[in-house]
Every structure is written in structure tokens, then in C-alpha cells.
Design a protein around this motif. Sequence first.
Motif, mmCIF file in Angstrom:
data_model
loop_
_atom_site.group_PDB
_atom_site.id
_atom_site.type_symbol
_atom_site.label_atom_id
_atom_site.label_comp_id
_atom_site.label_asym_id
_atom_site.label_seq_id
_atom_site.Cartn_x
_atom_site.Cartn_y
_atom_site.Cartn_z
ATOM 1 N N LEU A 254 42.407 -12.538 -2.941
ATOM 2 C CA LEU A 254 43.341 -11.439 -3.192
ATOM 3 C C LEU A 254 44.751 -11.986 -3.142
ATOM 4 O O LEU A 254 45.075 -12.803 -2.285
ATOM 5 C CB LEU A 254 43.272 -10.404 -2.069
ATOM 6 C CG LEU A 254 42.104 -9.474 -1.936
ATOM 7 C CD1 LEU A 254 42.482 -8.393 -0.922
ATOM 8 C CD2 LEU A 254 41.759 -8.861 -3.268
ATOM 9 N N ILE A 255 45.580 -11.530 -4.060
ATOM 10 C CA ILE A 255 47.013 -11.805 -3.967
ATOM 11 C C ILE A 255 47.671 -10.466 -3.665
ATOM 12 O O ILE A 255 47.587 -9.533 -4.472
ATOM 13 C CB ILE A 255 47.557 -12.417 -5.271
ATOM 14 C CG1 ILE A 255 46.840 -13.738 -5.574
ATOM 15 C CG2 ILE A 255 49.062 -12.626 -5.161
ATOM 16 C CD1 ILE A 255 47.177 -14.327 -6.942
ATOM 17 N N VAL A 256 48.258 -10.357 -2.472
ATOM 18 C CA VAL A 256 48.862 -9.093 -2.054
ATOM 19 C C VAL A 256 50.360 -9.292 -1.871
ATOM 20 O O VAL A 256 50.873 -10.401 -2.016
ATOM 21 C CB VAL A 256 48.215 -8.579 -0.739
ATOM 22 C CG1 VAL A 256 46.713 -8.392 -0.920
ATOM 23 C CG2 VAL A 256 48.507 -9.549 0.409
ATOM 24 N N GLY A 257 51.049 -8.215 -1.542
ATOM 25 C CA GLY A 257 52.488 -8.319 -1.308
ATOM 26 C C GLY A 257 53.200 -7.136 -1.919
ATOM 27 O O GLY A 257 52.633 -6.396 -2.723
ATOM 28 N N GLY A 258 54.428 -6.968 -1.524
ATOM 29 C CA GLY A 258 55.223 -5.847 -2.013
ATOM 30 C C GLY A 258 55.554 -6.008 -3.479
ATOM 31 O O GLY A 258 55.428 -7.089 -4.043
ATOM 32 N N GLY A 259 55.971 -4.912 -4.067
ATOM 33 C CA GLY A 259 56.357 -4.937 -5.470
ATOM 34 C C GLY A 259 57.530 -5.887 -5.681
ATOM 35 O O GLY A 259 58.405 -6.011 -4.827
ATOM 36 N N TYR A 260 57.505 -6.610 -6.773
ATOM 37 C CA TYR A 260 58.591 -7.503 -7.163
ATOM 38 C C TYR A 260 58.674 -8.772 -6.311
ATOM 39 O O TYR A 260 59.694 -9.437 -6.271
ATOM 40 C CB TYR A 260 59.938 -6.747 -7.125
ATOM 41 C CG TYR A 260 60.774 -7.026 -8.355
ATOM 42 C CD1 TYR A 260 60.361 -6.591 -9.604
ATOM 43 C CD2 TYR A 260 61.950 -7.754 -8.257
ATOM 44 C CE1 TYR A 260 61.110 -6.872 -10.723
ATOM 45 C CE2 TYR A 260 62.713 -8.037 -9.380
ATOM 46 C CZ TYR A 260 62.287 -7.593 -10.603
ATOM 47 O OH TYR A 260 63.027 -7.875 -11.712
ATOM 48 N N HIS A 261 57.578 -9.115 -5.635
ATOM 49 C CA HIS A 261 57.620 -10.311 -4.792
ATOM 50 C C HIS A 261 56.952 -11.515 -5.439
ATOM 51 O O HIS A 261 56.764 -12.534 -4.799
ATOM 52 C CB HIS A 261 57.021 -10.001 -3.414
ATOM 53 C CG HIS A 261 57.997 -9.310 -2.507
ATOM 54 N ND1 HIS A 261 58.639 -9.948 -1.468
ATOM 55 C CD2 HIS A 261 58.463 -8.039 -2.512
ATOM 56 C CE1 HIS A 261 59.449 -9.097 -0.868
ATOM 57 N NE2 HIS A 261 59.370 -7.927 -1.472
ATOM 58 N N GLY A 262 56.569 -11.394 -6.703
ATOM 59 C CA GLY A 262 56.090 -12.578 -7.407
ATOM 60 C C GLY A 262 54.585 -12.671 -7.583
ATOM 61 O O GLY A 262 54.065 -13.729 -7.942
ATOM 62 N N LYS A 263 53.846 -11.580 -7.378
ATOM 63 C CA LYS A 263 52.384 -11.617 -7.501
ATOM 64 C C LYS A 263 51.952 -11.867 -8.946
ATOM 65 O O LYS A 263 51.152 -12.752 -9.231
ATOM 66 C CB LYS A 263 51.771 -10.285 -7.020
ATOM 67 C CG LYS A 263 52.134 -9.901 -5.604
ATOM 68 C CD LYS A 263 51.405 -8.641 -5.155
ATOM 69 C CE LYS A 263 51.784 -7.395 -5.968
ATOM 70 N NZ LYS A 263 53.201 -7.009 -5.881
ATOM 71 N N SER A 264 52.485 -11.042 -9.846
ATOM 72 C CA SER A 264 52.065 -11.182 -11.251
ATOM 73 C C SER A 264 52.516 -12.517 -11.822
ATOM 74 O O SER A 264 51.815 -13.110 -12.660
ATOM 75 C CB SER A 264 52.629 -10.030 -12.090
ATOM 76 O OG SER A 264 52.097 -8.799 -11.647
ATOM 77 N N THR A 265 53.663 -12.987 -11.384
ATOM 78 C CA THR A 265 54.164 -14.277 -11.872
ATOM 79 C C THR A 265 53.199 -15.396 -11.487
ATOM 80 O O THR A 265 52.901 -16.281 -12.296
ATOM 81 C CB THR A 265 55.568 -14.542 -11.291
ATOM 82 O OG1 THR A 265 56.422 -13.471 -11.696
ATOM 83 C CG2 THR A 265 56.121 -15.861 -11.777
ATOM 84 N N LEU A 266 52.686 -15.339 -10.261
ATOM 85 C CA LEU A 266 51.702 -16.334 -9.834
ATOM 86 C C LEU A 266 50.432 -16.212 -10.668
ATOM 87 O O LEU A 266 49.904 -17.214 -11.171
ATOM 88 C CB LEU A 266 51.392 -16.144 -8.339
ATOM 89 C CG LEU A 266 50.220 -16.954 -7.773
ATOM 90 C CD1 LEU A 266 50.427 -18.460 -7.982
ATOM 91 C CD2 LEU A 266 50.023 -16.658 -6.276
ATOM 92 N N LEU A 267 49.967 -14.989 -10.882
ATOM 93 C CA LEU A 267 48.730 -14.827 -11.649
ATOM 94 C C LEU A 267 48.912 -15.316 -13.083
ATOM 95 O O LEU A 267 48.027 -15.960 -13.644
ATOM 96 C CB LEU A 267 48.261 -13.370 -11.647
ATOM 97 C CG LEU A 267 46.828 -13.230 -12.191
ATOM 98 C CD1 LEU A 267 45.804 -13.649 -11.142
ATOM 99 C CD2 LEU A 267 46.524 -11.841 -12.711
#
Length: 571
Positions: A254-267
Amino acid sequence: MQTLADLRQRLLRLDGRGYKSYREIRGEYAADGFTLLIDHVQGDPFAEPSRLRAILPAESAGLPPWSIASTPRRMAAADFLNRALAEAFRATPTPRHGTGRSGELYVLRPGQEILSRTAMHVHPDASVEARFRAGLPARGRTIDGSAAADLLCNAIPAAIRASLRFAALDPDALRRHVETAEDAAALRDQLADHALVAFVADGAILPRRSGVDDRPLPHDRARPFTSPASLRVTLHRPNGGPITGMGIPAGVTLIVGGGYHGKSTLLRALERGVYDHIPGDGREFVVTIPQAVKVRAEDGRAVAGTDVSNFIAALPDGTDTRRFITRNASGSTSQAAAIVEALEVGARCLLLDEDTSATNLLIRDARMQALIEDRDEPITPLIDRIRTLARDHGVSTILVAGGSGDYFDVADTVIAMRAYEPADVTAQARAIAAAHPTARRTEGGSWRPPARRIPLPRSLDPGRGRRAVSIKVWSEDRALYGTEEVDLRAIDQIVEPAQVRAIAAALAWGRGRVLDGRADIARAIHAIMAAIDAHGLDIVQAEPTGDLASFRPFELAAFLNRIRGLETAPS
Ligand code: ADP
Ligand code: MG
């Protein structure tokens, strides 16, 4: 053989004649250091520009032995030369004042990925073959002979000599290009040995300039990637030596974290990690196993008999979901179909982002389970399938899920993004799951291997009007295959329009040969890939165009599955 001087004479003689007379210049001409081949002459000044090739013998190209020592090295060297020629063409002043596409010079323009493209070949004998297009100059509908002579006998030869001869190139840049690609491939090869599905090097730059500009965010604005200590591994690069970074273990991540913290960028970087990247991209050493496939929701798409019954049981209208057929799928059924279609051709890692997923396919929580009885809910959410897929079928998942803590129960690894920095929060997530047990029940029963499908060749006709094969590609998102418009916006791992052109051509080629009404989708797709592996991409086209780029079986299957008229039979 005739020479460029002969070609010049001929062009000057043709000046003022009707445009069709350009046909007479087809043929081969010896130039200084290369042979110019005029393969196909456009019919009028507005048509697709004429097709040309330049072939440089080994002595003239002068590529050093290290740059051609292996097939992957030759491929990377060709990618480098392709970029150099595109740059030389861009810098070439050509007469542009004529009619239509007069004076246009065009070669495939690569993006951030190093791919095999038919625009440039470095052959095993170290000769170089470039394929490009030129708009033969016209005044109105008559031949502009002197502009043509200038273009074909001066401008093009100058661009070729400035970009395709080793002596004119930056040798260090070529070496970096070749070695970077080789290193990335070596890292990808090591993933399985370490039971990883992906690796993100320390120092990698993941964010892009914008949604439409794939170049890296400038270094003063990007935070370089740093692995959490607990997930840090050291892999080996044959050229660059050891390298550290975050290893993502096989299983459920799972990649979790607040909005705008770079989750989608990592994916997104992981999605692209199936390709090698050019030096300076920032993601050179971000690698994912080759069988990693992004799957999204795509409501409105058609589905042609995909067995989605592991996710969607009988529908209220009685539809059989073991052979699910619709011209208008919902968010959840479209994403279920995308998952099954990826597995059908051998996906080993699913990549999902909650931003582009159907919530009801991802999760149904305890309260919703209490309210809506099982028999009224056809959907088995992914949370109840994800562990079986990993444990029993060797299919890992990397899921961006900032919204649902229920997934803590099924995750092997939990990575939290905080201000673009990853932390390993697996232990905390486990502790929270233990302290706040979810009341949700597992659903869905056991996983049944999805039923196989045979695509019917009659539904894959690439013809249109009088043309047996008619393929038009507008962008990496949209193509015309025969009379079918194919919407590829949900296929995130297609990176260049040239891949779409190649995929469409491969399907047209495979129809009747391996898409014969007997082979199921997996067999047909793999037979096409095997033919390309053995004979090269040129096998799928009748003429030697420079318009195609390499692709994976998953994107080929995704294209096939997006043909709205596709019909399949049960296997
Ligand atoms: P999330 O999916 O967590 O909401 P995104 O991945 O969409 O967040 O990132 C939000 C913004 O932050 C984007 O504009 C992205 O380009 C930027 N960004 C992501 N990673 C970095 C980074 N390492 N350094 C600087 N900016 C970043
Ligand atoms: Mg996001």
C-alpha cells in the motif's frame, strides 16, 4: 549506382513539371558516406511526406565496438542516433514556403523512454539505417526542382553527416546512454532474485514538469527520492557499480499518505519502470518487473466476453459475468475487466491508484456490508482478492490507497508518503489494525481461474473502404483501426504514438495468422510477440517505414480489448 549529383540534375530537369513526375526519383543514390534511398514518393504536396532512408556502412558510421557489443547496446545506440537525427532535422533550415508540406523533414521524435524504433537501426554489422520523411517541395501543384535539390542533396546529407557519424557526436553522451540502459535492464533482472517487484533508486527524481510534459521537474524544485532504511536494498549495475534504493517486495503493497504528498507521482514512476529511461530523466534507475500492469476504471468501455465473475457475480438483470459482454461498462466492471485482461496475458504485478479506480471495486466497509446484504451486492471488492492473488497466484499489487485503512489487514508492506518522502509504516499499520479490528467480513469465496476467450478474426478487420489495412494514429490516446475508433486514454503504459501504430499494425498482421479463430487471447498475443522478437518490428509492416516503436504484450492486449466491435468465443 547513381549519385546525388545525378539526383540533383534530375530534380532540376523536373522543375515546373506536374507533381506526379516526382515518382521518377524513386531509387538509390550514392552520397558522401551513405546511400540515400527514396522508397516512396507522395502523390501530392498535401499527402503524408515521402519516405526516405539513409544507410551508412560501418566504416562511415564509425560506431566503436563497445557501443554495438550486444543487442541491447545496439538498440540504445540506435535510440541515441534517432534523437541526434531528430535534433539535426529540427536545426535544419529548409525551404518552407512551398505548397502543402513542402520542405517538411520528419523523423520519429522519442520521448523519455529508450525504445526500439523502426526509425533507426544499428545493424549487427555496425551499419546504420535511418528512416525518415521529407515533403517534396511544390509551387502550387508543380515541382519546385531547385528547392527539392536543396533539400535532398544539401540539407538532408548535412543533417545525416552531423548526426549519424560517430565522429560528429559526443562520445561520452553515447556511452552514458548505452550504459544507462544496460544498467537499468540489469537492475530489472535482479528484482526477482531479491523477491522484489520494483526498485526506486536513492536520488531519483520522480516528479514531471507537468501533466503534458514528461521531462523531470527541475532539480531545485524536486525532492530527490530517499528510501526508508528498512526497505533499502543494494543492487548492482554492470557499469555504474552498486546502487541503493527502496525495494518494493512482492506481495501486497500500500502507498498511503495525505493528499498532494507524492503518492501518484511514485506510482507513475513505477508504471514507467517497465521501460528504460534516458540519462537525465531522473527515473533511470526506477525499475519495475516487466509484467507490471496499471489498471484503471474506464466507464463506458466495451467488454467482449471477459470473465469478471471473481469480482462481479450475477448481475440484477441476470447477465452472465463469466462471459461479460457490454458496450457500456460501469466504473467497477470496467476495472474488473482490466484486471482480468491483464492477468489473461501474464501480469505479475497490478498497479492501481485510488485516483483512477472505482471505489466500490476497491472496498466495501463493515457498515455498508451491514446495510446491503450480500445477495444484493454482486461486487467482491479487490480487498478480498488481493491476498489470494499474491499468495496463491504470484500476482503482487501496488495500490495507492490514502482513503481506506481496511487494507491494513491485507497488506504486506505499507509505505507512507510525507512531503514526497517515503516512510515504512508497516509495523504501525499492523498495530493499528490489531488495536482497531475491522468488523468487515471477507467476501467472495475462492478464486476460480478466469475462463479463456478466443478473439474472432472477423471482428478485427483492419480494412476500410478499398484499403485492406487502414490504420490512423492521432496520439497515444486515440487511433483508428479499420473503421473502429479506439480509445486508449486508460492505457497509461503506452508512452508514444509510434507504439500505438506498431500495436495496430501487429494486430492487423496477426489477424488470420495467429488470430485465427482457434487461439485464445493469451496464445495469440504471445505468438505475435514471439514473431516480433524473432524477426523484428518490421515484420508487421509491408513497407520499411520508420513509424513504429516497440511495445509490450499487455498494451497489445489492451488495444485488442478496446476495439468496440471485438467478438470472442469461449475456449
Ligand atoms: P498525491 O497523489 O499524494 O495526491 P501527487 O503525486 O499527485 O500527490 O503529487 C502532488 C504534487 O507534488 C504534484 O504536482 C507533483 O508533481 C509534486 N511532487 C511529487 N513528488 C515530488 C517531489 N519528490 N518533489 C517535488 N514535487 C513533487
Ligand atoms: Mg494522487
